[in-house]
Design an enzyme around this catalytic site. Structure first.
Site, PDB file in Angstrom:
ATOM      1  N   LYS A  26      18.563  67.972  -8.039  1.00  0.00           N
ATOM      2  CA  LYS A  26      19.140  69.132  -7.367  1.00  0.00           C
ATOM      3  C   LYS A  26      19.864  70.029  -8.375  1.00  0.00           C
ATOM      4  CE  LYS A  26      21.280  68.716  -3.237  1.00  0.00           C
ATOM      5  NZ  LYS A  26      20.831  69.619  -2.185  1.00  0.00           N
ATOM      6  N   ARG A  96      27.670  67.825  -3.019  1.00  0.00           N
ATOM      7  CA  ARG A  96      26.425  67.122  -2.658  1.00  0.00           C
ATOM      8  C   ARG A  96      25.963  66.186  -3.761  1.00  0.00           C
ATOM      9  NH1 ARG A  96      23.735  71.063   1.208  1.00  0.00           N
ATOM     10  NH2 ARG A  96      24.903  72.965   0.874  1.00  0.00           N
ATOM     11  N   GLY A 105      18.190  61.895   2.018  1.00  0.00           N
ATOM     12  CA  GLY A 105      19.064  61.384   3.075  1.00  0.00           C
ATOM     13  C   GLY A 105      19.753  60.065   2.740  1.00  0.00           C
ATOM     14  N   MET A 107      21.979  59.501   0.246  1.00  0.00           N
ATOM     15  CA  MET A 107      23.364  59.609  -0.228  1.00  0.00           C
ATOM     16  C   MET A 107      24.087  60.707   0.553  1.00  0.00           C
ATOM     17  SD  MET A 107      23.033  58.831  -4.235  1.00  0.00           S
ATOM     18  CE  MET A 107      21.720  59.981  -4.475  1.00  0.00           C
ATOM     19  N   ARG A 363      12.931  71.991  -4.886  1.00  0.00           N
ATOM     20  CA  ARG A 363      12.466  70.770  -5.563  1.00  0.00           C
ATOM     21  C   ARG A 363      10.983  70.606  -5.234  1.00  0.00           C
ATOM     22  NH1 ARG A 363      15.563  66.649  -1.427  1.00  0.00           N
ATOM     23  NH2 ARG A 363      14.515  67.430   0.416  1.00  0.00           N
ATOM     24  N   HIS A 481      -3.048  33.389  -0.104  1.00  0.00           N
ATOM     25  CA  HIS A 481      -4.430  33.401   0.352  1.00  0.00           C
ATOM     26  C   HIS A 481      -4.704  34.584   1.281  1.00  0.00           C
ATOM     27  CE1 HIS A 481      -7.631  32.079   3.184  1.00  0.00           C
ATOM     28  NE2 HIS A 481      -8.221  31.771   2.042  1.00  0.00           N
ATOM     29  N   ARG A 587     -15.777  35.107  -7.288  1.00  0.00           N
ATOM     30  CA  ARG A 587     -15.198  33.773  -7.080  1.00  0.00           C
ATOM     31  C   ARG A 587     -16.235  32.951  -6.335  1.00  0.00           C
ATOM     32  NH1 ARG A 587     -10.220  37.098  -5.868  1.00  0.00           N
ATOM     33  NH2 ARG A 587      -8.497  36.292  -7.117  1.00  0.00           N
ATOM     34  N   ARG A 646     -17.565  33.397 -12.003  1.00  0.00           N
ATOM     35  CA  ARG A 646     -16.604  32.373 -12.395  1.00  0.00           C
ATOM     36  C   ARG A 646     -17.033  31.020 -11.845  1.00  0.00           C
ATOM     37  NH1 ARG A 646     -10.514  32.738 -10.496  1.00  0.00           N
ATOM     38  NH2 ARG A 646     -11.432  32.110  -8.512  1.00  0.00           N
ATOM     39  N   GLU A 774      -5.349  32.342 -18.248  1.00  0.00           N
ATOM     40  CA  GLU A 774      -4.459  32.169 -17.101  1.00  0.00           C
ATOM     41  C   GLU A 774      -3.276  31.265 -17.404  1.00  0.00           C
ATOM     42  OE1 GLU A 774      -7.041  31.876 -13.204  1.00  0.00           O
ATOM     43  OE2 GLU A 774      -8.012  30.790 -14.842  1.00  0.00           O
ATOM     44  N   SER A 793     -10.964  37.340 -19.767  1.00  0.00           N
ATOM     45  CA  SER A 793     -10.520  38.083 -18.589  1.00  0.00           C
ATOM     46  C   SER A 793      -9.155  37.529 -18.202  1.00  0.00           C
ATOM     47  CB  SER A 793     -11.520  37.916 -17.449  1.00  0.00           C
ATOM     48  OG  SER A 793     -11.042  38.591 -16.316  1.00  0.00           O
ATOM     49  N   GLY A 795      -6.430  36.442 -16.044  1.00  0.00           N
ATOM     50  CA  GLY A 795      -6.189  36.074 -14.644  1.00  0.00           C
ATOM     51  C   GLY A 795      -4.693  36.112 -14.433  1.00  0.00           C
ATOM     52  N   THR A 796      -4.198  37.298 -14.165  1.00  0.00           N
ATOM     53  CA  THR A 796      -2.742  37.490 -14.181  1.00  0.00           C
ATOM     54  C   THR A 796      -2.048  36.925 -12.941  1.00  0.00           C
ATOM     55  OG1 THR A 796      -3.243  39.737 -13.502  1.00  0.00           O
ATOM     56  CG2 THR A 796      -2.607  39.398 -15.792  1.00  0.00           C
ATOM     57  N   ASN A 797      -2.830  36.499 -11.938  1.00  0.00           N
ATOM     58  CA  ASN A 797      -2.165  35.811 -10.811  1.00  0.00           C
ATOM     59  C   ASN A 797      -1.634  34.479 -11.318  1.00  0.00           C
ATOM     60  OD1 ASN A 797      -3.139  37.888  -9.232  1.00  0.00           O
ATOM     61  ND2 ASN A 797      -4.934  36.736  -8.564  1.00  0.00           N
ATOM     62  N   ASP A 798      -2.535  33.706 -11.914  1.00  0.00           N
ATOM     63  CA  ASP A 798      -2.094  32.412 -12.429  1.00  0.00           C
ATOM     64  C   ASP A 798      -1.218  32.566 -13.664  1.00  0.00           C
ATOM     65  OD1 ASP A 798      -2.962  30.243 -10.793  1.00  0.00           O
ATOM     66  OD2 ASP A 798      -5.012  30.880 -11.211  1.00  0.00           O
ATOM     67  N   CYS A 860      -8.571  40.525 -14.226  1.00  0.00           N
ATOM     68  CA  CYS A 860      -9.121  40.383 -12.881  1.00  0.00           C
ATOM     69  C   CYS A 860      -8.086  39.848 -11.895  1.00  0.00           C
ATOM     70  CB  CYS A 860     -10.367  39.508 -12.890  1.00  0.00           C
ATOM     71  SG  CYS A 860     -10.036  37.810 -13.377  1.00  0.00           S
ATOM     72  N   TYR A 880     -11.727  46.942 -19.520  1.00  0.00           N
ATOM     73  CA  TYR A 880     -11.846  47.253 -18.097  1.00  0.00           C
ATOM     74  C   TYR A 880     -10.740  46.587 -17.291  1.00  0.00           C
ATOM     75  CZ  TYR A 880     -13.726  42.550 -17.399  1.00  0.00           C
ATOM     76  OH  TYR A 880     -13.869  41.199 -17.355  1.00  0.00           O
TER      77      TYR A 880
HETATM   78  C1  PEP Z   1      -5.993  34.889 -11.404  1.00  0.00           C
HETATM   79  O1  PEP Z   1      -5.459  33.799 -11.516  1.00  0.00           O
HETATM   80  O2  PEP Z   1      -5.452  35.944 -11.773  1.00  0.00           O
HETATM   81  C2  PEP Z   1      -7.320  35.006 -10.809  1.00  0.00           C
HETATM   82  C3  PEP Z   1      -7.942  36.163 -10.761  1.00  0.00           C
HETATM   83  O3  PEP Z   1      -7.849  33.894 -10.246  1.00  0.00           O
HETATM   84  P1  PEP Z   1      -7.453  33.353  -8.775  1.00  0.00           P
HETATM   85  O4  PEP Z   1      -6.628  34.411  -8.120  1.00  0.00           O
HETATM   86  O5  PEP Z   1      -8.735  33.120  -8.098  1.00  0.00           O
HETATM   87  O6  PEP Z   1      -6.705  32.117  -9.117  1.00  0.00           O
HETATM   88 MG    MG Z   2      -6.648  32.019 -11.247  1.00  0.00          MG
END
Ligand code: PEP
Ligand code: MG
Length: 903
Positions: A26, A96, A105, A107, A363, A481, A587, A646, A774, A793, A795-798, A860, A880
């Site tokens: 502002k 203000r 809204g 603050m 703004r 899941h 998968r 995989r 992973e 690749s 596997g950033t979840n694990d 992935c 990628y």
């Molecule tokens: C992961 O671990 O990032 C992955 C892609 O494999 P999953 O989610 O199937 O364990």
């Molecule tokens: Mg995994």
């Protein structure tokens, strides 16, 4: 002396639009407008640094602040020819908030600061309008007591009703008693008496007198605006928007101009283009004889700004264009000037005081996804902006709204919320609630729309999840899941709605004191994570040619490829339509979950519960044709494009038969009794399945499983090649922890490869062999892994799970506490943690390239579809990202923006 104050106005302006960090949005834009020569009432901005020092000093102003405020006030007084606290010619100011990024809204604001018993008579004399002065005074009392005396002092209202509500009730009782329809009908005498009663009530409830000296009011207001940065609303907004606590807010003190000084005065808000559609039309609302808050408060129906803004509710009301044509003309000129200057749609606030126009704010205006798209494309066509700017105008996150049906925002405003959870699958959906997958399937077959409500889901629920219009779970996080599966399908889903207490036996659900039965209707907003207790309207957001064109332009700037996580031919086709350039994760286990998977699932169970190698090989050879066919179908859809296959990943116990009936079937097939099935099943159970017998470990124990899968891949490819196609498989080994695992599996792969070539009389099949990263350990020894792996690749979840030591399925129980306490700024399963997980990735990239300079690198995990994480992947030099089909456009756009910013 630290400079805390930056002045703006017709005579002197210190800041400009580039100083948002210091002056807040502002303040920076007020300065910019003043520099452009627009009619901005003079004022000053107290910097965000000052706010931070104020907190460092435990709520004390830095020493020099008061003197700086006095000096700046003197400049306003000189420009206005008025005096703050001057009984004859009193100046009033507004106070203000204004953060770096807009927090609408969240603050506080206090208007009419400086009105007190000493200045009231002078203002009456000057304006000749006693009613106006007492109306301004009652507004000051209401705002000040609420913001400065109650909220900033953290007073907890006795009856749960704050002072503001109490005062509002007193005012509405007065209106009822005396039969006043509007605030403006209240007589001067009544208004004056009301102010006195307000002050008495404040003394009673807050045990403190309403301050009667202008300077005290001003410093109190400044402190309270600072404190509102840490108010409840502001803090939770920051958590949602990931705004750092350390930014602080600026405070803007500005000479008051009044839209409520009679019928030549007015106030309004406007957008330089339509924020809902993006149409190039000046769009806005205004009210005669009112202050700014009245327009937004919704007490009076605001008038339309012009003919373009007329609608069914306001068409009978005079537009500003009609009522004050000259002033409208002036405002329309300002609109063009601002758009040409900022090259973007602006949201503006203006006030007309006795026939003179003043600008109070501008703004960048908030807009719907559709409007963002249309405005960006229009501005490109009008040559206002270039292609790169156009590509960066669209927030990748809002693409979801363009691609999924969404809950009608107008209806949502009035709907009653049942619960909140994590926004796991985008878009909106409504349906009747059911509590088991079987019921979901049954009801769906009877043409009913259902919402499957579960504690959490598991692979056994898959049919029901498919059949449901949306999925709602009480537990689980963003990579649980339910979340993974729903997002993969682009299905609306909310997970971790902890307030839901499900009673399966009675087919009912409690949320606090409310009870819901099977068949009751819910609506889910999966983009926000909110559950409502009735059917809300949906808005269709189908594909549009403008969007296609926008994305085609974005793609020309992108350097990273975008693949998809898909494991059925249908999902692969959807992803291709969204622009996927291959599959980054197939998968294989998912082929045992989907529709028509009864037989393969049965055979898989038979294999899992086999005891001897012969038993297992028999089951595997029965399973083989199914696996080969499924893989072949997807490879055919993805002809010429890379498909990362995989090897089987999840722990085997996920597949063991649960019900008596399926146990008996397996017992019959294996010619054993049901007790033996139970015994073998028990042996498969693990304490920590996520770090148990899964991934490559299965292939080490049971090489024949790997052999079956790899043979299926190569034979499917061979048949496609003979059919004139060009399959591009990449065989990927999951959950590896050292290079010897890769050597072990590679020998199997080579054997199967030779076997397939021989069987089909082929010279070669183009394929690659690689691994997922992973486990932190392999990121650190990526140089050794690259001896065998042609690609990595991530596997950033694990990898996130193992780096944080957070179970991906159980974070629902504590993640909110981490966010609320600012221990984490975001859920690391949603947005990549660049500090540690990111550092493992860049380490693996460097070390992998040491061994194999041309190693192919991708991601992935779920982060492949998260815009901030995609930007990180670009910077890390990945080739990628891979994400679920519906997120492909999001990733494409985020990757294009990353490339543009990089250049
Ligand atoms: C992961 O671990 O990032 C992955 C892609 O494999 P999953 O989610 O199937 O364990
Ligand atoms: Mg995994």
């Amino acid at each position: 002396m630290t400079k805390y104050i930056y002045e703006f106005g017709p005579k002197k302006t210190d800041g400009d639009a580039g100083q948002k960090n210091r002056l807040g949005g502002k303040g920076a834009n007020l300065a910019e407008m003043a520099k452009l020569g627009l009619p901005v009432p003079p004022g000053f901005t107290i910097s965000t640094d000052c706010c931070n020092h104020y907190f460092d000093l435990n709520g004390q102003f830095p020493d020099s602040l008061e003197a700086q405020v006095s000096a700046a006030m003197a400049n306003i007084e000189a420009q206005m020819g008025m005096g703050f606290g001057d009984p004859d010619n009193p100046l009033l100011v507004s106070c203000r908030s204004g953060a770096r990024s807009s927090m609408p809204g969240m603050m506080e604001t206090i208007l009419n600061v400086g009105l007190c018993s000493a200045t009231i008579p002078g203002l009456i004399k000057k304006t000749g309008n006693e009613w106006f002065v007492y109306d301004a005074y009652r507004r000051l009392i209401m705002m000040y007591s609420d913001v400065v005396m109650e909220k900033a002092e953290q007073v907890v209202p006795k009856d749960g009703m704050g002072i503001r509500l109490n005062l509002e009730m007193m005012m509405s009782n007065l209106k009822n008693d005396k039969g006043y329809d509007n605030d403006t009908d209240i007589s001067t005498k009544d208004m004056k008496a009301l102010c006195d009663r307000f002050k008495k009530k404040i003394q009673e409830d807050l045990d403190e007198a309403f301050p009667d000296d202008p300077k005290g009011q001003l410093m109190g207001a400044i402190g309270a605006v600072f404190k509102s940065w840490n108010g409840k609303r502001a803090v939770s907004y920051r958590r949602i928007e990931h705004i750092p606590d350390a930014w602080g807010t600026a405070v803007n003190v500005q000479a008051m101009v009044f839209g409520n000084m009679g019928d030549t005065s007015a106030t309004g808000v406007a957008f330089t283009r339509d924020p809902a559609t993006g149409d190039n039309k000046f769009y806005g609302e205004w009210l005669i004889n009112a202050q700014g808050e009245d327009v937004v408060a919704g007490i009076r129906t605001p008038n339309p700004l012009n003919t373009d803004t007329k609608n069914t509710q306001n068409h009978h009301l005079a537009s500003l264009e009609e009522a004050m044509p000259e002033l409208y003309g002036q405002l329309a000129d300002i609109r063009s000037l601002l758009e040409n200057h900022y090259k973007d749609m602006q949201d503006i606030e203006f006030t007309i005081q006795e026939g003179r126009l003043y600008m109070l704010q501008c703004r960048v205006g908030k807009r719907t996804a559709t409007a963002a798209l249309n405005m960006a494309m229009d501005m490109l066509e009008q040559k206002m902006i270039d292609e790169k700017t156009m590509v960066c105008r669209m927030d990748p996150k809002v693409l979801d709204d363009l691609l999924h049906p969404v809950v009608d925002p107008a209806e949502e405003k009035t709907a009653v919320q049942v619960a909140e959870g994590l926004p796991a699958g985008p878009g909106g959906a409504w349906g009747q609630i059911v509590f088991t997958a079987e019921e979901a399937v049954k009801w769906a077959k009877a043409d009913k729309k259902v919402i499957l409500v579960r504690e959490e889901t598991n692979p056994e629920d898959i049919e029901g999840m498919r059949a449901a219009a949306a999925i709602l779970t009480a537990r689980g996080g963003m990579t649980s899941h339910a979340a993974l599966v729903a997002r993969g399908w682009g299905k609306c889903c909310i997970v971790g709605a902890g307030a839901l207490k499900i009673n399966l036996a009675d087919k009912e659900l409690r949320v606090g004191t409310r009870l819901f039965k099977e068949g009751d209707i819910f609506t889910l907003n999966g983009t926000k994570g909110v559950v409502y207790d009735r059917r809300l309207k949906m808005k269709d957001a189908s594909e549009n040619p403008r969007f296609q064109k926008f994305m085609a332009i974005a793609d020309t700037y992108r350097t990273m490829k975008v693949r998809t996580n898909a494991d059925t031919p249908e999902d692969a086709r959807t992803a291709l339509d969204f622009g996927a350039q291959g599959i980054g994760l197939f998968r294989t286990e998912h082929m045992f979950y989907g529709t028509d998977s009864d037989r393969p699932l049965f055979l898989l169970r038979k294999m899992i519960l086999s005891k001897t190698k012969t038993e297992r090989e028999n089951a595997l050879s029965e399973l083989f044709p199914f696996v080969k066919e499924e893989i072949g179908k997807t490879l055919a859809v993805m002809d010429k494009l890379p498909v990362t296959m995989r090897l089987l990943d999840p722990p085997l116990h996920e597949f063991i038969p649960q019900g008596r009936k399926s146990q008996q079937e397996i017992a019959d097939a294996l010619m054993i009794d049901i007790e033996e099935v139970e015994k073998r099943s028990d042996l498969l159970k693990e304490s920590n399945p996520m770090i148990g017998h899964r991934g490559v470990r299965l292939g080490i124990t049971y090489p024949e499983i790997t052999k079956m899968q790899v043979t299926a891949v190569f034979e499917a490819c061979a048949e496609l090649i003979l059919d004139g196609k060009d399959p591009r498989p990449e065989i990927m080994v999951p959950v590896t922890c050292n290079e010897k695992e890769l050597a072990f599996i590679r020998d199997i792969v080579l054997d199967c490869y030779e076997g397939a070539l021989e069987k089909y009389g082929l010279e070669a099949i183009a394929y690659m062999y690689g691994t997922m990263i992973e486990i932190p350990r392999v990121a650190l020894i990526a140089d050794k892994m690259a001896d065998y792996a042609q690609f990595f690749s991530f596997g950033t979840n694990d990898l996130t799970q193992m780096t944080f030591g957070f179970s991906r399925d159980d974070i629902g129980s504590f993640m909110n506490d981490y966010i609320d306490n600012a221990i984490l700024n975001f859920d690391p399963f949603e947005t990549l943690d660049q500090e540690a997980v990111g550092s493992l990735i860049t380490t693996a990239v460097d070390r992998g390239r040491q061994t194999r300079p041309d190693i192919k690198l991708g991601i992935c995990g779920e982060h492949g579809g998260d815009p901030a994480s995609v930007v990180f992947c670009h910077k890390a030099g990945l080739s990628y990202v891979s994400c679920s089909p519906y997120r492909v456009p999001i990733a494409r756009l985020a990757a294009a923006q990353a490339a543009i910013e990089d250049a």
